[in-house]
Design a protein around this motif. Structure first.
Motif, short mmCIF file in Angstrom:
data_model
loop_
_atom_site.label_atom_id
_atom_site.label_comp_id
_atom_site.label_asym_id
_atom_site.label_seq_id
_atom_site.Cartn_x
_atom_site.Cartn_y
_atom_site.Cartn_z
N LYS A 271 19.68 -37.96 50.99
CA LYS A 271 20.92 -37.20 51.18
C LYS A 271 20.84 -36.33 52.43
CE LYS A 271 22.65 -37.04 46.42
NZ LYS A 271 22.94 -36.20 45.23
N ASN A 272 19.68 -35.76 52.69
CA ASN A 272 19.52 -34.96 53.92
C ASN A 272 19.56 -35.84 55.15
OD1 ASN A 272 19.37 -32.42 52.72
ND2 ASN A 272 17.18 -32.62 52.30
N CYS A 273 18.99 -37.03 55.07
CA CYS A 273 19.09 -37.98 56.18
C CYS A 273 20.55 -38.37 56.40
CB CYS A 273 18.26 -39.23 55.90
SG CYS A 273 16.47 -38.99 55.95
N ARG A 274 21.28 -38.56 55.31
CA ARG A 274 22.69 -38.94 55.41
C ARG A 274 23.50 -37.86 56.13
NH1 ARG A 274 26.68 -40.22 56.73
NH2 ARG A 274 28.40 -41.34 55.72
N LYS A 275 23.16 -36.59 55.88
CA LYS A 275 23.87 -35.50 56.55
C LYS A 275 23.60 -35.49 58.05
CE LYS A 275 23.61 -32.40 52.52
NZ LYS A 275 22.93 -31.19 51.98
N ALA A 276 22.39 -35.88 58.44
CA ALA A 276 21.99 -35.79 59.84
C ALA A 276 22.28 -37.07 60.62
CB ALA A 276 20.49 -35.48 59.93
N ILE A 277 22.73 -38.09 59.95
CA ILE A 277 22.86 -39.40 60.59
C ILE A 277 24.05 -39.44 61.54
CG2 ILE A 277 24.43 -40.69 59.05
CD1 ILE A 277 22.12 -42.81 58.88
N PRO A 278 23.95 -40.16 62.66
CA PRO A 278 25.11 -40.31 63.56
C PRO A 278 26.26 -41.03 62.87
CG PRO A 278 23.08 -41.07 64.62
CD PRO A 278 22.76 -40.83 63.18
N GLU A 279 27.45 -40.80 63.39
CA GLU A 279 28.63 -41.43 62.79
C GLU A 279 28.53 -42.96 62.82
OE1 GLU A 279 31.18 -40.13 61.13
OE2 GLU A 279 30.11 -38.22 61.27
N THR A 280 27.97 -43.49 63.89
CA THR A 280 27.81 -44.95 63.99
C THR A 280 26.39 -45.26 64.46
OG1 THR A 280 28.63 -44.94 66.27
CG2 THR A 280 30.23 -45.35 64.52
N GLY A 281 25.84 -46.33 63.93
CA GLY A 281 24.57 -46.84 64.43
C GLY A 281 23.33 -46.26 63.80
N GLY A 282 23.45 -45.21 62.98
CA GLY A 282 22.28 -44.60 62.38
C GLY A 282 21.78 -45.40 61.19
N LYS A 283 20.50 -45.27 60.89
CA LYS A 283 19.94 -45.97 59.74
C LYS A 283 18.66 -45.27 59.30
CE LYS A 283 17.66 -49.34 62.79
NZ LYS A 283 17.60 -50.77 63.17
N VAL A 284 18.29 -45.50 58.07
CA VAL A 284 17.00 -45.07 57.55
C VAL A 284 16.12 -46.31 57.44
CG1 VAL A 284 15.77 -44.21 55.52
CG2 VAL A 284 17.80 -43.03 56.33
N ILE A 285 14.88 -46.19 57.93
CA ILE A 285 13.93 -47.29 57.86
C ILE A 285 12.85 -46.90 56.85
CG2 ILE A 285 12.31 -48.73 59.16
CD1 ILE A 285 13.85 -47.74 61.72
N ILE A 286 12.76 -47.63 55.77
CA ILE A 286 11.77 -47.36 54.74
C ILE A 286 10.67 -48.40 54.84
CG2 ILE A 286 11.34 -47.15 52.26
CD1 ILE A 286 14.32 -46.37 51.98
N VAL A 287 9.45 -47.96 55.03
CA VAL A 287 8.30 -48.86 55.08
C VAL A 287 7.54 -48.66 53.77
CG1 VAL A 287 6.21 -49.52 56.31
CG2 VAL A 287 8.19 -48.67 57.59
N ASP A 288 7.70 -49.60 52.86
CA ASP A 288 7.10 -49.42 51.54
C ASP A 288 7.04 -50.76 50.82
OD1 ASP A 288 6.02 -48.11 49.32
OD2 ASP A 288 7.41 -46.43 49.52
N ILE A 289 6.42 -50.75 49.67
CA ILE A 289 6.30 -51.96 48.86
C ILE A 289 7.60 -52.22 48.12
CG2 ILE A 289 5.17 -52.89 46.79
CD1 ILE A 289 2.61 -51.46 47.73
N VAL A 290 8.00 -53.47 48.10
CA VAL A 290 9.09 -53.93 47.24
C VAL A 290 8.46 -54.84 46.20
CG1 VAL A 290 11.28 -55.15 47.08
CG2 VAL A 290 10.78 -53.76 49.11
N LEU A 291 8.34 -54.34 44.98
CA LEU A 291 7.63 -55.06 43.93
C LEU A 291 8.35 -56.35 43.53
CD1 LEU A 291 6.53 -52.32 41.36
CD2 LEU A 291 5.08 -53.54 42.99
N GLU A 292 7.56 -57.38 43.33
CA GLU A 292 8.05 -58.62 42.73
C GLU A 292 7.10 -58.96 41.58
OE1 GLU A 292 9.32 -61.84 45.20
OE2 GLU A 292 9.58 -60.54 46.94
#
Length: 354
Positions: A271-292
């Motif tokens: 939510k804090n990243c969402r507040k700080a994100i640019p109007e266009t082109g912003g993104k969050v990059i999560i580097v983590d495990i995606v369990l299968e």
């Protein structure tokens, strides 16, 4: 078609294997502590046990070669080392021991470019970090945290009170991070190409974002963590250290990298990243495990084990399936996402605000 008796016997054999599976990690730990992979590597070729024993640091004048023989026998069986036996089959001839594609990951890792898992292996098999595993039954019966049950304080308080543990933890995490980030940078060049500024949220001493900036010098890197953490961080070219509280706010940028937290904390940070994100082109990059959980990929089994590592060592950390990631991303203000698989233990999750 197996008979009932054969199935039962196979079941017994499997339980014996799991009962003593700790022996594998203890034998590998021993080899790393004795620096056997480095000894063979520095020799530039296979060695006899007597040669290896003579080169072990801080060994007495009469090391126990018989004990070493038994340890190496299991490690050869596990393909950690290769045994080059005499072609004539003579018992009197000397067997030479060499490295394999497994033991090359156990070299000491001196230098920034050496990829190694040795510090992580020593860390995870240290008595301080194996003790919480013995508390799982208590956690199920009573609730509470495994690390606290084993040691009293939770892990970060234990770190702050124990300099040796802090150094061991940093070395272990740094070596694992180096391996992951090499894969991220190699497989994600297109994703990083459009990023002008990047914040590593909870980036510690800045090693992760520094590795990205080194490979992608067009990116302005920001290492964001608690003030007392960044105060001790070394200078990295192209990286600005910023102190603050990620649960209050995060610096403005084009993209943010996040690591594992509890679901509640992840949502707060997102939510804090969402507040700080640019109007266009912003993104969050999560580097983590995606369990299968049903997957049969190279790292799928390890992902399930690492989820239990989170139980053993953290207050609320966990590994997540894609559906679990989808849920917290949506709650954090990122209804759209993409999972990018890379040749590593982790995946990359791109999360977009719209």
């Amino acid at each position: 078609m197996e008979t009932a008796e054969e199935i039962s016997l196979r079941g017994q054999a499997e339980i014996w294997k799991y009962m003593f599976s700790f022996a594998d990690s203890m034998a590998v730990k021993c080899a790393v502590e004795l620096r056997i992979p480095d000894i063979i590597n520095n020799h530039k070729g296979p060695m006899s046990l007597s040669q290896i024993a003579a080169a072990i640091p801080n060994a007495t004048s009469s090391p126990n070669v018989a004990c070493l023989t038994r340890i190496m026998r299991l490690l050869v069986r596990r393909n950690i080392f290769a045994a080059h036996r005499p072609s004539d089959g003579s018992e009197d001839s000397t067997t030479l021991y060499g490295l394999t594609h497994l033991s090359t990951w156990l070299l000491s890792g001196d230098g920034d470019d050496q990829l190694t898992l040795a510090p992580m292996l020593l860390m995870e098999n240290h008595p301080w970090l194996t003790a919480p595993w013995h508390c799982f039954g208590q956690c199920v019966r009573e609730g509470g945290l495994a690390f606290e049950k084993a040691h009293g304080p939770e892990i970060w308080d234990f770190v702050s009170e124990n300099g040796e543990f802090n150094r061991m933890l940093n070395k272990g995490m740094e070596c694992a991070s180096r391996i992951v980030l090499k894969a991220v940078v190699a497989a994600y060049k297109d994703g990083l190409g459009s990023v002008e500024s990047l914040v590593d949220v909870g980036g510690g001493t800045g090693g992760a974002v520094a590795a990205i900036v080194k490979s992608c010098p067009h990116i302005k890197g920001i290492n964001f963590d608690l003030p007392d953490v960044v105060a001790k961080a070394p200078v990295h070219p192209g990286v600005l250290h910023v102190g603050g509280d990620m649960f209050e706010s995060v610096p403005n940028a084009d993209a943010w990298i996040m690591h594992d937290w509890s679901d509640e904390d992840c949502v707060k940070i997102l939510k804090n990243c969402r507040k700080a994100i640019p109007e266009t082109g912003g993104k969050v990059i999560i580097v983590d495990i995606v369990l299968e959980p049903e997957g049969n990929g190279l790292f799928d089994d390890t992902g399930l084990v690492l989820d239990l590592v989170m139980v053993a060592h953290t207050s609320a950390g966990k590994e997540r399936t894609e559906n679990e990631w989808k849920k917290i991303l949506k709650e954090g203000g990122f209804p759209r996402y993409k999972v990018i698989k890379i040749p590593a233990l982790t995946s990359i999750i791109e999360a977009y605000p719209q």
